[in-house]
Structure formats: C-alpha cells, structure tokens
Design a protein around this motif. Structure first.
Motif, PDB file in Angstrom:
ATOM      1  N   GLU A 211     -17.792  -6.898   6.463  1.00 25.66           N
ATOM      2  CA  GLU A 211     -17.139  -7.000   5.149  1.00 25.66           C
ATOM      3  C   GLU A 211     -15.649  -7.280   5.324  1.00 25.66           C
ATOM      4  N   PRO A 212     -14.961  -7.731   4.252  1.00 28.03           N
ATOM      5  CA  PRO A 212     -13.529  -8.002   4.348  1.00 28.03           C
ATOM      6  C   PRO A 212     -12.737  -6.750   4.717  1.00 28.03           C
ATOM      7  N   LEU A 213     -11.619  -6.953   5.397  1.00 29.81           N
ATOM      8  CA  LEU A 213     -10.712  -5.873   5.776  1.00 29.81           C
ATOM      9  C   LEU A 213      -9.473  -5.993   4.885  1.00 29.81           C
ATOM     10  N   PRO A 214      -9.431  -5.258   3.759  1.00 28.82           N
ATOM     11  CA  PRO A 214      -8.360  -5.449   2.776  1.00 28.82           C
ATOM     12  C   PRO A 214      -7.048  -4.810   3.218  1.00 28.82           C
ATOM     13  N   ILE A 215      -5.964  -5.564   3.096  1.00 25.51           N
ATOM     14  CA  ILE A 215      -4.626  -5.077   3.411  1.00 25.51           C
ATOM     15  C   ILE A 215      -3.738  -5.335   2.203  1.00 25.51           C
ATOM     16  N   TYR A 216      -3.063  -4.294   1.734  1.00 26.06           N
ATOM     17  CA  TYR A 216      -2.201  -4.425   0.569  1.00 26.06           C
ATOM     18  C   TYR A 216      -0.968  -5.284   0.880  1.00 26.06           C
ATOM     19  N   GLY A 217      -0.625  -6.167  -0.053  1.00 25.16           N
ATOM     20  CA  GLY A 217       0.618  -6.926   0.024  1.00 25.16           C
ATOM     21  C   GLY A 217       0.723  -7.737   1.297  1.00 25.16           C
ATOM     22  N   ASP A 218       1.892  -7.611   1.981  1.00 22.46           N
ATOM     23  CA  ASP A 218       2.096  -8.348   3.228  1.00 22.46           C
ATOM     24  C   ASP A 218       1.673  -7.548   4.457  1.00 22.46           C
ATOM     25  N   GLY A 219       1.239  -6.295   4.253  1.00 21.26           N
ATOM     26  CA  GLY A 219       0.782  -5.477   5.365  1.00 21.26           C
ATOM     27  C   GLY A 219       1.897  -4.917   6.230  1.00 21.26           C
ATOM     28  N   LEU A 220       3.141  -5.037   5.809  1.00 23.92           N
ATOM     29  CA  LEU A 220       4.268  -4.605   6.631  1.00 23.92           C
ATOM     30  C   LEU A 220       4.786  -3.219   6.245  1.00 23.92           C
ATOM     31  N   GLN A 221       4.044  -2.499   5.409  1.00 26.08           N
ATOM     32  CA  GLN A 221       4.402  -1.108   5.119  1.00 26.08           C
ATOM     33  C   GLN A 221       4.256  -0.289   6.416  1.00 26.08           C
ATOM     34  N   VAL A 222       5.224   0.564   6.680  1.00 25.49           N
ATOM     35  CA  VAL A 222       5.269   1.328   7.932  1.00 25.49           C
ATOM     36  C   VAL A 222       4.892   2.780   7.678  1.00 25.49           C
ATOM     37  N   ARG A 223       4.034   3.308   8.545  1.00 23.00           N
ATOM     38  CA  ARG A 223       3.647   4.711   8.497  1.00 23.00           C
ATOM     39  C   ARG A 223       3.747   5.302   9.906  1.00 23.00           C
ATOM     40  N   ASP A 224       4.007   6.611   9.969  1.00 19.56           N
ATOM     41  CA  ASP A 224       3.973   7.344  11.228  1.00 19.56           C
ATOM     42  C   ASP A 224       2.582   7.965  11.340  1.00 19.56           C
ATOM     43  N   TRP A 225       1.841   7.610  12.404  1.00 19.20           N
ATOM     44  CA  TRP A 225       0.435   7.999  12.505  1.00 19.20           C
ATOM     45  C   TRP A 225       0.270   9.210  13.410  1.00 19.20           C
ATOM     46  N   LEU A 226      -0.452  10.207  12.897  1.00 20.43           N
ATOM     47  CA  LEU A 226      -0.640  11.507  13.551  1.00 20.43           C
ATOM     48  C   LEU A 226      -2.125  11.768  13.754  1.00 20.43           C
ATOM     49  N   PHE A 227      -2.545  11.888  15.017  1.00 22.32           N
ATOM     50  CA  PHE A 227      -3.954  12.182  15.300  1.00 22.32           C
ATOM     51  C   PHE A 227      -4.278  13.572  14.777  1.00 22.32           C
ATOM     52  N   VAL A 228      -5.429  13.709  14.123  1.00 22.47           N
ATOM     53  CA  VAL A 228      -5.706  14.934  13.370  1.00 22.47           C
ATOM     54  C   VAL A 228      -5.759  16.178  14.250  1.00 22.47           C
TER      55      VAL A 228
END
Length: 352
Positions: A211-228
């Motif tokens: 299925e499609p892999l949807p990405i909002y806008g330009d996809g350049l929003q930055v997040r800090d990713w934390l393994f649970v």
C-alpha cells in the motif's frame, strides 16, 4: 509493595508493564479503559503472571480509583493513560479534553486523598509520576536549541494543549497540596506493540501490504526518536531517584526528518523482506496534504536526566529501528488483529 499503572495496555504503558514484570517482583496493578489503542494481546505473555493485576476501567471513574488505591495501597502511581494521536485530536478534540485533562484531574484527586491518609513515612516515599510529551513545548526552528525543562509551553494542537493542561495540573497539585509528583516529557517513541496509526508502524505495515506510504507535506518535519525500551528505563530511573516536584525531559538523541525515517524503513525492508518484484519499497512513498498546524521540529535536551540521574538511551536510531522492523516481521498475528475494521476506517478517513 505495589505500583499502580494507568494505560498499561497501550503502546508505551504496555511496554513498561512487560519490562517492569521482567525486572521486579513487586505487584503491578494495571488500569486501562481498553479504547481503540488499548490491546490486551500486548499483555498476553503476562496474563497469568502472579504480579500482574489487570483492571478494566477508566481514570474518569473516581470511585473506582479510590477503591483501587484503598485496596492495593500502592507506593507509586505511574500515569501513562492518555489520548495521544495529534490527527485524531484535530478531528475529535473532546475525547482528549476528557481523558487527558479531566481524567488526570480525577486521578490526582484520588491520589491526593489516598496520600493524605498515609502514615508519615509512606507519605514521604509515595510518588505520582506523570508521563507527558515534548509536544507541549511547541515547535522549533532549524537552528533553535532543543527543548529544556525550562522552555515555555506553547502547544499547537488539541492533543498537545490537553497534555500541557495535564502537566499544569500535576504541577499545581504539588505546589498547592504537597503531593510528591514527578513529570517526564518524552520525544517520539517507537518500537514493538505500536498501534499502526503512527508513522513508523504505519509505514512498515503499509509497505508489506503493498500500500502507499503516506508522508505529510514535504516530509522534512524533524522529530527526536526514542526507542520505547529506553523510555521505560528512564521512567523507572525517575521513579527511583527523581526529586519530587521536578520535570525531566527524556530524549533519544536521534533527530530525523520524517522522510529520512521512511526511507530508512524502506531500505531495511528491502534487505529483510524484499518485494516479490525486486523493486524498492521506496517506490510506494506518496506525499499527501500536510495536516493543520503541523509542528516543524521537536528536539529534546535530556541533559538534566543524565546529570542528575545518570540516564542515557541505550539504542541508536539505527539499532532501534532495525529491532522494531524485525519485531513486526515476527509478530504478524498481533498486527493482523489490530488492523481490523475500525483501524481501516480511520486510515481511509485520514489519508483518503
């Protein structure tokens, strides 16, 4: 000894329950309303665990809260229960107001009544740990310093506004009533048992389904990713040694754009589970209209947690995302059960 956990059948709460029971003999009372994102299958391995007491109930039910506290006499309350998806908060903010604000208020009041009835030593040892989010701080520009605990709260979505409100309530119950509280504000979590409406599990499962892999806008929003699992270890450490009344930011030290995250997932899947036609999963990427008020960048300064309590994340993004993908590949039955009709209806509504 006993602790009470709210929201322990959700993503972060469920991982915390599993980690806690694997490490401690202490009884854990797990209160969860089992809304769409609460999943008892996450807790299947501890269903018969003698230290796990599951209670199906809502933090809005003050009578139930009072009853549980009186019966189990916990030394701590760890509050994970929350509505947590920004997109859902845009379409239906009322549930976020009810659970995140009114629910936290009810829990604080029950905890206060219980705590005030304890003898002096147990009052001193009791803790109310409130798990919150970096989204309460608002959005950062590309060259801004990461969020510290002193950053003003500037929430931009109904979700983050409701969590900021709950943070303020927790602070007020400490300063007004003396309730010994702790607050953690974490960055974006990912890992096993994540409900597939959030970016990483959505992309993994959509990719495998063709299925499609949807990405909002330009996809350049930055997040800090934390393994649970790193988040769970931080919560345990704050509960163990955090100073009452203090806030601790918890981050993964992994700033990535959404587009980087999706391309990394595609690249790993290309090696771990190649497409039948031999082409890359990246060909399934589709850019969709951005969501209203989409924050551009989040970044966490977790220096206080390291300086005062000696905590640092154990996982890099590369190691954590590989473990996450491998978990989803190995647990197709769990993902199949959560991707039922109600989930498909939501994805269709949100992404068309």
């Amino acid at each position: 000894m006993t602790i009470l956990v709210t929201g322990g059948a959700g993503f972060i709460g469920g991982n915390f329950v599993l980690d806690w029971l694997a490490r401690h003999d202490e009884t854990l009372v797990n209160l969860d309303a089992l809304t769409y994102a609460g999943n008892l299958e996450t807790l299947k391995s501890v269903q018969a665990h003698p230290g796990h007491v599951f209670v199906h109930g809502d933090i809005l039910d003050s009578a139930l809260l009072d009853q549980l506290l009186a019966r189990h006499q916990p030394r701590a309350v760890i509050h994970f229960a929350a509505e947590s998806h920004v997109d859902r908060s845009i379409h239906g903010p009322m549930a976020f107001i009810q659970t995140n604000i009114i629910g936290t208020f009810q829990l604080l009041e029950s905890a206060r009544r219980y705590w005030q009835g304890l003898e002096a030593r147990r009052q001193q040892d009791f803790r109310f740990l409130h798990v919150s989010t970096d989204e309460v701080y608002g959005s950062l520009a590309a060259d801004d310093a990461p969020f510290s605990e002193r950053h003003p709260q500037q929430p931009n979505s109904p979700y983050s506004a409701s969590k900021a409100s709950s943070d303020h309530l927790v602070r007020a119950w400490h300063h007004t009533y003396g309730l010994p509280v702790l607050t953690t504000n974490c960055s974006n979590n990912y890992g096993p048992y994540h409900f597939p409406e959030k970016l990483i599990p959505l992309v993994i499962l959509n990719a495998l389904a063709g299925e499609p892999l949807p990405i909002y806008g330009d996809g350049l929003q930055v997040r800090d990713w934390l393994f649970v699992s790193d988040h769970c270890s931080a919560v345990r450490r704050v509960l163990e040694a955090g100073r009452a009344g203090e806030t601790y930011n918890v981050g993964g030290c992994n700033e990535k754009t959404n587009l980087e995250v999706v391309r990394t997932i595609c690249s790993l899947l290309d090696g771990l589970r190649p497409r039948a036609d031999g082409r890359s999963y990246a060909e399934q990427i589709r850019f969709v209209s951005d969501r209203p008020g989409h924050d551009r960048r989040y970044a966490i300064d977790a220096g206080k947690l390291e300086r005062e309590l000696g905590w640092r994340p154990a996982e890099t993004f590369d190691s954590g995302i590989r473990k996450t993908i491998e978990w989803y590949l190995a647990n197709a039955e769990w993902t199949a059960h959560v991707r039922d009709g109600s989930y498909r209806d939501w994805v269709s509504k949100q992404y068309g």
